[in-house]
Design a protein around this motif. Structure first.
Motif, mmCIF file in Angstrom:
data_model
loop_
_atom_site.group_PDB
_atom_site.id
_atom_site.type_symbol
_atom_site.label_atom_id
_atom_site.label_comp_id
_atom_site.label_asym_id
_atom_site.label_seq_id
_atom_site.Cartn_x
_atom_site.Cartn_y
_atom_site.Cartn_z
ATOM 1 N N UNK A 16 0.876 -1.167 0.000
ATOM 2 C CA UNK A 16 0.000 0.000 0.000
ATOM 3 C C UNK A 16 0.913 1.216 0.000
ATOM 4 N N UNK A 17 0.699 2.094 -0.982
ATOM 5 C CA UNK A 17 1.523 3.286 -1.122
ATOM 6 C C UNK A 17 0.626 4.508 -0.975
ATOM 7 N N UNK A 18 1.073 5.442 -0.139
ATOM 8 C CA UNK A 18 0.314 6.654 0.121
ATOM 9 C C UNK A 18 1.174 7.853 -0.260
ATOM 10 N N UNK A 19 0.635 8.725 -1.102
ATOM 11 C CA UNK A 19 1.309 9.961 -1.459
ATOM 12 C C UNK A 19 0.583 11.109 -0.769
ATOM 13 N N UNK A 20 1.372 12.025 -0.209
ATOM 14 C CA UNK A 20 0.743 13.145 0.478
ATOM 15 C C UNK A 20 1.727 14.234 0.797
ATOM 16 N N UNK A 29 -0.207 9.117 10.251
ATOM 17 C CA UNK A 29 -1.509 8.656 9.774
ATOM 18 C C UNK A 29 -1.411 7.230 9.251
ATOM 19 N N UNK A 30 -0.428 6.980 8.398
ATOM 20 C CA UNK A 30 -0.274 5.648 7.807
ATOM 21 C C UNK A 30 -0.043 4.599 8.904
ATOM 22 N N UNK A 31 0.818 4.893 9.857
ATOM 23 C CA UNK A 31 1.094 3.936 10.933
ATOM 24 C C UNK A 31 -0.155 3.671 11.780
ATOM 25 N N UNK A 45 9.790 -2.805 7.102
ATOM 26 C CA UNK A 45 9.740 -2.754 5.629
ATOM 27 C C UNK A 45 9.119 -1.466 5.111
ATOM 28 N N UNK A 46 8.706 -0.582 6.001
ATOM 29 C CA UNK A 46 8.109 0.686 5.590
ATOM 30 C C UNK A 46 9.169 1.582 4.967
ATOM 31 N N UNK A 47 8.821 2.182 3.816
ATOM 32 C CA UNK A 47 9.736 3.121 3.187
ATOM 33 C C UNK A 47 9.073 4.485 3.082
ATOM 34 N N UNK A 48 9.885 5.523 3.260
ATOM 35 C CA UNK A 48 9.428 6.905 3.115
ATOM 36 C C UNK A 48 10.362 7.571 2.121
ATOM 37 N N UNK A 49 9.779 8.180 1.090
ATOM 38 C CA UNK A 49 10.582 8.866 0.073
ATOM 39 C C UNK A 49 10.043 10.264 -0.126
ATOM 40 N N UNK A 56 6.274 16.835 -1.153
ATOM 41 C CA UNK A 56 5.454 15.641 -0.988
ATOM 42 C C UNK A 56 6.315 14.463 -0.526
ATOM 43 N N UNK A 57 5.627 13.448 0.009
ATOM 44 C CA UNK A 57 6.283 12.199 0.418
ATOM 45 C C UNK A 57 5.439 11.028 -0.038
ATOM 46 N N UNK A 58 6.097 9.890 -0.188
ATOM 47 C CA UNK A 58 5.376 8.633 -0.358
ATOM 48 C C UNK A 58 5.757 7.726 0.800
ATOM 49 N N UNK A 59 4.770 7.053 1.329
ATOM 50 C CA UNK A 59 4.976 6.068 2.391
ATOM 51 C C UNK A 59 4.443 4.746 1.860
#
Length: 88
Positions: A16-20, A29-31, A45-49, A56-59
């Motif tokens: 599941x990828x979230x952009x925000x 929020x994602x956690x 295994x969670x990645x943040x870019x 913006x970031x992707x989680x």
């Protein structure tokens, strides 16, 4: 027209990828949503870019998906926040 592949549940390693908006709020929020709807997911295994300009970031998280209802609930909970732009 080709049908999308069928998912067999339980489905381990479901991404599941979230952009925000960049910042701690998106990650929190994602956690929170994953802890509630996919307990036991592997936080390691969670990645943040960050985006190129840092606005913006992707989680991305990987869960064991248990069914369509779980996935719909997760997507709705994530999209309900104003910091979320897109959920894949």
């Amino acid at each position: 027209m080709q049908e999308p592949p069928k998912i067999e549940f339980p489905c381990p390693d479901y991404p599941i990828k979230v952009l925000g908006d960049a910042g701690e709020t998106l990650y929190s929020l994602v956690m929170t949503v994953m802890d509630e709807h996919a307990p036991g997911f592997d936080r390691e295994r969670t990645t943040v870019r960050d985006s190129g300009k840092g606005r913006f970031q992707s989680v991305t998280v990987f869960i064991t998906a248990t069914g369509i209802e779980q996935l719909e609930t997760i997507h709705q909970a994530l999209r309900a926040s104003p910091v979320t732009k897109v959920v894949f």
